[in-house]
Design an enzyme around this catalytic site. Structure first.
Site, short mmCIF file in Angstrom:
data_model
loop_
_atom_site.label_atom_id
_atom_site.label_comp_id
_atom_site.label_asym_id
_atom_site.label_seq_id
_atom_site.Cartn_x
_atom_site.Cartn_y
_atom_site.Cartn_z
N PRO A 20 0.82 -1.21 0.00
CA PRO A 20 0.00 0.00 0.00
C PRO A 20 0.85 1.26 0.00
O PRO A 20 1.69 1.42 0.87
CB PRO A 20 -0.78 -0.13 1.32
CG PRO A 20 0.13 -0.93 2.20
CD PRO A 20 0.86 -1.88 1.31
N TRP B 145 4.06 0.76 10.57
CA TRP B 145 4.57 -0.38 9.79
C TRP B 145 3.81 -1.65 10.10
O TRP B 145 3.75 -2.58 9.31
CB TRP B 145 6.07 -0.60 10.05
CG TRP B 145 6.92 0.35 9.28
CD1 TRP B 145 7.58 1.43 9.77
CD2 TRP B 145 7.17 0.32 7.87
NE1 TRP B 145 8.23 2.08 8.75
CE2 TRP B 145 8.00 1.42 7.59
CE3 TRP B 145 6.78 -0.53 6.83
CZ2 TRP B 145 8.45 1.69 6.29
CZ3 TRP B 145 7.23 -0.26 5.55
CH2 TRP B 145 8.05 0.84 5.29
N TRP C 291 8.44 -3.28 4.05
CA TRP C 291 7.27 -4.14 3.95
C TRP C 291 7.60 -5.62 3.80
O TRP C 291 6.89 -6.48 4.31
CB TRP C 291 6.41 -3.67 2.77
CG TRP C 291 5.02 -4.16 2.78
CD1 TRP C 291 4.12 -4.07 3.79
CD2 TRP C 291 4.35 -4.83 1.70
NE1 TRP C 291 2.93 -4.63 3.41
CE2 TRP C 291 3.03 -5.10 2.14
CE3 TRP C 291 4.74 -5.21 0.42
CZ2 TRP C 291 2.10 -5.74 1.32
CZ3 TRP C 291 3.80 -5.84 -0.39
CH2 TRP C 291 2.51 -6.11 0.05
N LYS D 14 19.19 11.05 -6.72
CA LYS D 14 17.87 10.91 -6.18
C LYS D 14 17.00 12.07 -6.68
O LYS D 14 17.48 13.18 -6.82
CB LYS D 14 17.98 11.03 -4.66
CG LYS D 14 17.23 9.98 -3.90
CD LYS D 14 17.59 10.12 -2.45
CE LYS D 14 16.61 9.36 -1.60
NZ LYS D 14 17.08 9.22 -0.24
N LYS E 284 13.09 17.57 -4.17
CA LYS E 284 12.61 18.93 -4.36
C LYS E 284 13.77 19.91 -4.40
O LYS E 284 13.76 20.86 -5.18
CB LYS E 284 11.66 19.30 -3.21
CG LYS E 284 10.23 18.90 -3.50
CD LYS E 284 9.30 19.45 -2.44
CE LYS E 284 7.99 18.67 -2.42
NZ LYS E 284 7.43 18.53 -1.09
#
Length: 1053
Positions: free
Chosen positions: A47, A523, A562, A595, A598
């Site tokens: 998710p 988590w 995950w 990476k 912003k």
RNA sequence: GGGCCCGUAGCUUAGCUAGGUUGAGCGCACGGCUGAUAACCGUGAGGUCACGCGUUCAAAUCGCGUCGGGCCCA
């Protein structure tokens, strides 16, 4: 009816159309329904967190998922594809706090927890909707109508149930632990929530006074002065040697203790002028020392603590070799403290301020601001050896960026560390793509697995379902809402805080049990996804049918995320891994491998790519850019390239349509089996190729080599279909009446395109659907309503002819070599040549019945394959090898060189082939051996050559009047066609044309081909002559090989 | 400091599991084609396969080390 498609490939229009179609026909639902009852494929969507915006990485992730699911569905699997949303946690709390300008938890409490939770919920739901729309644009077919959401009651129950199970398995415990603590958020945060970057802190050396020895100090170093009040011990490395030295500064002397190797550097930092070594101390002797706290007078509790020295392996030979131990403020400190039963002294509260235990002086002071205060006090006490500043990596709260602190708090833990070995065993049972993702990377992570702190002191999360009795300490974990209702007699509409906080349970002792006020680490939410998505525990049947998951795929950052959290949660509850295979994919970086962030301003939004190029192109690009597990360096150029490739595919598809429409192509004509005997070798070849392609793509898809699939498909489209087959069949499509040769070509193209659309459906679902709708649905109303309802194509082994494929590869090579040779000889492809000679070097070549293909493509009249080693007569060039001639002929050498230059190369070579050659020159005879000359074969002027993998290709460009006539005819045809285009005439339109050629000899050549020219350009009325008066709608002057040719054309009436 | 992955043409990359002449695309230069046409094709230049050492008849590929990048950990 097949319809013509107009214009260029316009992804935006096409995709909008297909979206409308899918919506109108409810295609997604229909496809999923179609597969019900098929073999089950349980996919769990990792998710995404509801941040409101998807980025390139999440787009890539969903594209992979969608491609796999579409593929599985076409293979008749019933796929489980609920989309998932991660909706709890600090990130959302922080956003909501920001929107209200809250600074801390008190502000939330004042505002009202119930309202705050409501805002968080609204916020998460809104973000989810926004992101759903963005994912849909990509063509990702997941179940968006019924996704699993971590904020739903049924989801909360899955987490509750899991914790209850862990408790039953005796793996839940409460304990005092040192945790990463965010003083702003006032909660423990997970290791994975800590972000590191450089921060400038104090770097201080402190002197701890040794008990029982006058003026003697152990020297320690720290970057966190605020932890000094909590110092309990000093650690030394058991293998180091330590020294006691008398050091002098400004006329005063003191005795200092530190690691022997570090004495000089420490004293230098402390600006001591000189020192003398008093004695060496072993690590054992060090452990006999005790000392008093340097700020003992200010921290009352310190008076009762016995400060000792302990051995610890983690002490390194840096700074002083003596480490300040504050078990309440450091992980290793805590562990050492527990081992030696030290007091876990932590005089700092959840707000990051000192408590009363720190003493009146410090109480209420925020620790980061206390640093300078502590330093001043150390100076006053004469305990500071040195102070400086140091830039080092320091952890921060990943949401609010506040520097974290370590404090000892009471938390709930899952005892994961007990399960390490079992987990490793489970990992080895999972299939990993690539293999090392599991065997190396994930296993390594699990070997270091620590107990999992699952409690957070926050609001927006799944409440811990743990109730304890303040009176007797009795503990109970509630597994479901029903159970809670049964135990409390109260029914909750929403299981979140704060309602659940107001539920009290009866304790067997007669007391009232209270809920532990914490919420779960976020988590833990996603960790239970594999059963929560099956609505377990409320739907046990679904669970037993599907669980565990067949496939999950996420980025490599999820190794610790995950992949791990799911495994952990499944191990504590089910004792086995919750997934059977994992595809680990990479990160999206910018074109320089940085990476996307912003601050650099290099972020690329997936929507931007979709707007500029289309979803199919974004999909095909990310799937093919590199191997899935490698990081993707996003490049606009490469996207553009993908776009070009799909455009060629579109053109290839579009090419045949006008003819098919003109010829009323129908289902009968599309039936390839009717033309078996009419198939040309090139037809059989492309059919073989497309079946080979199916085989390859299927094989690679089974092991998720997605990049190879994209490359195989691209290669097929570009090389086989567009650059070759379509060029080959073009003349056949111009034939005017229904003849089996033409129809066989149509049927072949049709077959190839339909196969391709199915093959591409998982990867470029829009364009595949569009082609399918026209080609298949257009002919057969009864066909499945969508390409995505079709079965994955099976390779037809009977159609695969590897020998033919090899022969064609050879023909292509020869053809390319021939154009190369033409270029060298200065003969354009438009001009026919009399002969192509293939001269294989070693073994002879077999054109496998493709001579006509080769003739057509090379525009030649004849193909001759020479025997291996045989070559047409070539010009020879002979050059002297000075290095060999010199030593033999010495002073004569110069003449020999001249002699060689003057000799007939052919004759020299003939003689050398038999042994030695004799050259006569100015009355002298020279004997030449083979090593004295370098003989090069040069193609003669009329026979240029070029190399190919098996030898040479020669092109005989000698002109004959017949060839010349054809050449001029083609030049004229080309110009007229050009003009037809300019007038925007339809393919079938007839014209009137007048051609005036100013050169009589050229005119005579052209006249030989008059009928041919008229036919090719569909001229009902055609005049060709000299001094003609030009008429027509369009009149143009052309230059053909230096001759002025004037052409006038008009549409015939 | 540790684990894992990556480093091939100016750029993006294939090949690496299984050693045997590094192959594409973009860009550049030149040419060609023209009833897919604001499309397409060919040729050419451009590589110490990051560096060093080793194994081997043979290394981009295997091993060790160094440097640089990414993810994760400390």
């Amino acid at each position: 009816m097949i319809t013509e498609v107009a214009g260029q490939y316009n992804a935006e229009d096409l995709e909008n159309q297909i979206r409308l179609l899918w919506e109108k026909e409810q295609t997604y639902r229909t496809v999923r329904k179609l597969r019900v009852g098929g073999k089950k494929f349980f996919f769990v969507d990792g998710p995404p967190y509801t941040t409101g915006r998807i980025h390139l990485g999440t787009a890539w992730n969903k594209v992979i998922k969608d491609s796999v699911l579409r593929y599985k569905s076409m293979n008749c699997f019933e796929v489980k594809d609920r989309a998932g949303w991660d909706m709890h946690g600090l990130p959302i709390e922080v956003k909501v706090e920001e929107s209200f300008g809250f600074r801390n938890k008190k502000d939330i409490e004042t505002y009202g927890v119930d309202k705050f939770i409501q805002r968080c919920k609204e916020f998460a739901l809104r973000q989810k909707d926004d992101m759903t729309a963005q994912f849909k644009i990509l063509g990702a077919w997941l179940d968006w109508e019924d996704p699993y959401m971590t904020l739903k009651n049924e989801y909360l129950e899955a987490a509750w149930w899991t914790l209850k199970k862990a408790h039953e398995n005796n793996l839940l415990e409460r304990g005092l632990r040192v945790v990463n603590w965010c003083p702003r958020c006032q909660t423990a945060i997970a290791d994975s929530e800590v972000e590191y970057w450089d921060e400038t802190d104090y770097s201080i050396y402190v002197k701890f006074p040794v008990l029982g020895e006058e003026n003697t100090y152990i020297v320690i170093w720290t970057t966190t002065p605020w932890t000094i009040p909590a110092n309990v011990a000093v650690a030394v490395n058991p293998t180091f040697q330590y020294s006691k030295v008398r050091a002098r500064k400004d006329g005063k002397a003191e005795i200092l203790i530190m690691a022997s190797d570090l004495v000089e550097s420490v004293l230098k930092i402390g600006r001591y002028q000189d020192f003398e070594l008093l004695c060496a101390l072993s690590a054992e002797q060090m452990q006999e020392l005790t000392y008093s706290h340097p700020l003992g007078g200010m921290v009352p509790r310190q008076k009762d603590i016995l400060h000792r020295v302990y051995a610890a392996d983690f002490v390194t030979a840096e700074n002083t070799g003596c480490v300040h131990i504050a078990p309440g403020h450091g992980l290793e400190d805590y562990e050492l403290g527990m081992k030696h039963h030290m007091e876990i002294f932590c005089p700092v509260g959840g707000d990051g301020c000192y408590t009363a235990e720190a003493g009146a002086k410090y109480q209420g002071l925020y620790v980061k601001e206390a640093d300078s205060e502590v330093i001043v006090d150390l100076v006053e006490q004469g305990k500071l050896l040195s102070q400086g500043r140091l830039a080092h990596r320091y952890g921060h709260c990943w949401r609010c960026k506040t520097p974290i602190i370590f404090i000892a708090t009471s938390q709930w833990f899952l005892r994961i560390s007990d399960l390490r070995d079992k987990m490793l065993e489970e990992v080895s049972r999972i299939t990993w793509y690539p293999e090392w993702a599991g065997s190396a990377r994930f296993s390594d992570w699990i070997k270091n697995a620590r107990d999992w702190c699952i409690s957070r002191q926050r609001y927006w999360g799944i409440p811990l379902p743990i109730w304890t009795c303040p009176a007797c300490g009795h503990l109970e974990v509630i597994g479901t809402a029903a159970e809670l209702e049964e135990r409390s007699g109260q029914k909750l509409a929403d299981l979140h805080r704060p309602d659940v906080d107001h539920i009290f349970l009866d304790c067997p002792c007669g007391g009232k049990m209270v809920r532990s006020p914490d919420v779960f680490d976020v988590w833990f939410d996603s960790a239970v996804a594999s059963w929560a998505t099956l609505r377990f525990p409320s739907h046990e049947e679904e669970f037993s049918e599907w669980w565990p998951a067949d496939f999950i795929t996420e980025g490599h950052d999820q190794t610790r995320g995950w992949f791990y959290s799911q495994l952990g949660a499944a191990m504590v509850s089910f004792g086995r891994a919750p997934y059977k295979s994992v595809l680990m994919h990479g990160f999206t970086l910018d074109d320089q491998g940085r990476k996307m962030s912003k601050s650099i301003g290099n972020i690329v939004q997936p929507e931007e790519v979709v707007q500029k190029f289309g979803a199919d192109i974004l999909r095909f690009y990310v799937l093919g850019a590199n191997a899935p597990w490698e990081d993707l360096h996003f490049s606009w150029d490469a996207v553009e390239n993908t776009s070009r490739m799909l455009n060629i595919f579109w053109n290839a598809y579009r090419f045949a349509l006008p003819y098919m429409v003109l010829d009323k192509f129908d289902a009968g004509k599309a039936d390839l089996s009717r033309y078996e005997s009419n198939l040309r070798p090139e037809d059989r070849w492309i059919l073989s190729r497309v079946n080979s392609l199916i085989e390859d793509v299927t094989k690679e898809m089974e092991v998720y080599q997605l990049h190879r699939i994209v490359r195989s498909i691209s290669d097929f489209i570009l090389e086989d279909l567009s650059r070759w087959y379509i060029q080959l069949v073009r003349p056949r499509t111009w034939i005017e009446q229904d003849n089996p040769d033409k129809l066989a070509a149509y049927a072949t193209i049709y077959e190839v395109l339909v196969k391709l659309s199915k093959l591409m459906a998982p990867f470029t679902p829009f364009i595949a659907e569009s082609i399918y709708q026209n080609l298949v649905k257009g002919l057969d109303e009864g066909a499945p309503q969508s390409v995505h309802m079709c079965q994955w194509p099976k390779a037809d082994a009977a159609r695969i002819d590897k020998h033919l494929e090899e022969s064609m590869a050879l023909v292509r090579e020869v053809s390319m070599a021939a154009s190369n040779a033409r270029q060298k000889g200065g003969r354009k492809l438009r001009w026919p040549v009399s002969e192509i000679l293939i001269a294989p070097a070693k073994e002879t070549v077999d054109l496998g019945g493709l001579e006509n293909v080769l003739k057509g493509q090379t525009n030649s009249k004849k193909i001759t394959v020479l025997a291996a080693g045989e070559k047409p007569k070539m010009d020879l060039e002979i050059a002297p090898v000075h290095k060999k001639i010199g030593p033999v002929y010495k002073g004569e050498a110069k003449n020999v060189v001249e002699a060689i230059a003057a000799a007939d190369p052919t004759e020299v070579k003939r003689q050398l082939d038999e042994g030695e050659a004799t050259i006569s020159f100015r009355g002298m005879e020279y004997r030449i051996t083979a090593d004295m000359v370098a003989i090069k074969e040069l193609p003669s002027q009329n026979l240029p050559a070029a190399e190919f993998s098996r030898g040479f290709v020669f092109v005989d460009i000698t002109l004959t009047p017949e060839l010349e006539a054809e050449g001029y005819a083609r030049e004229i045809i080309r110009r007229i066609q050009d003009m037809r285009k300019e007038l925007d005439l339809r393919v079938e339109d007839q014209i009137r044309a007048i051609v005036d050629i100013e050169s009589k000899p050229i005119l005579d050549l052209a006249l030989q081909k008059k009928e041919h020219i008229a036919g090719e350009v569909r001229a009902a009325n055609f005049q060709l002559g000299l001094g003609l008066e030009l008429q027509g709608k369009l009149v143009k002057d052309w230059d053909i090989e230096g001759v002025c040719v004037r052409i006038g054309i008009d549409r015939a009436v």
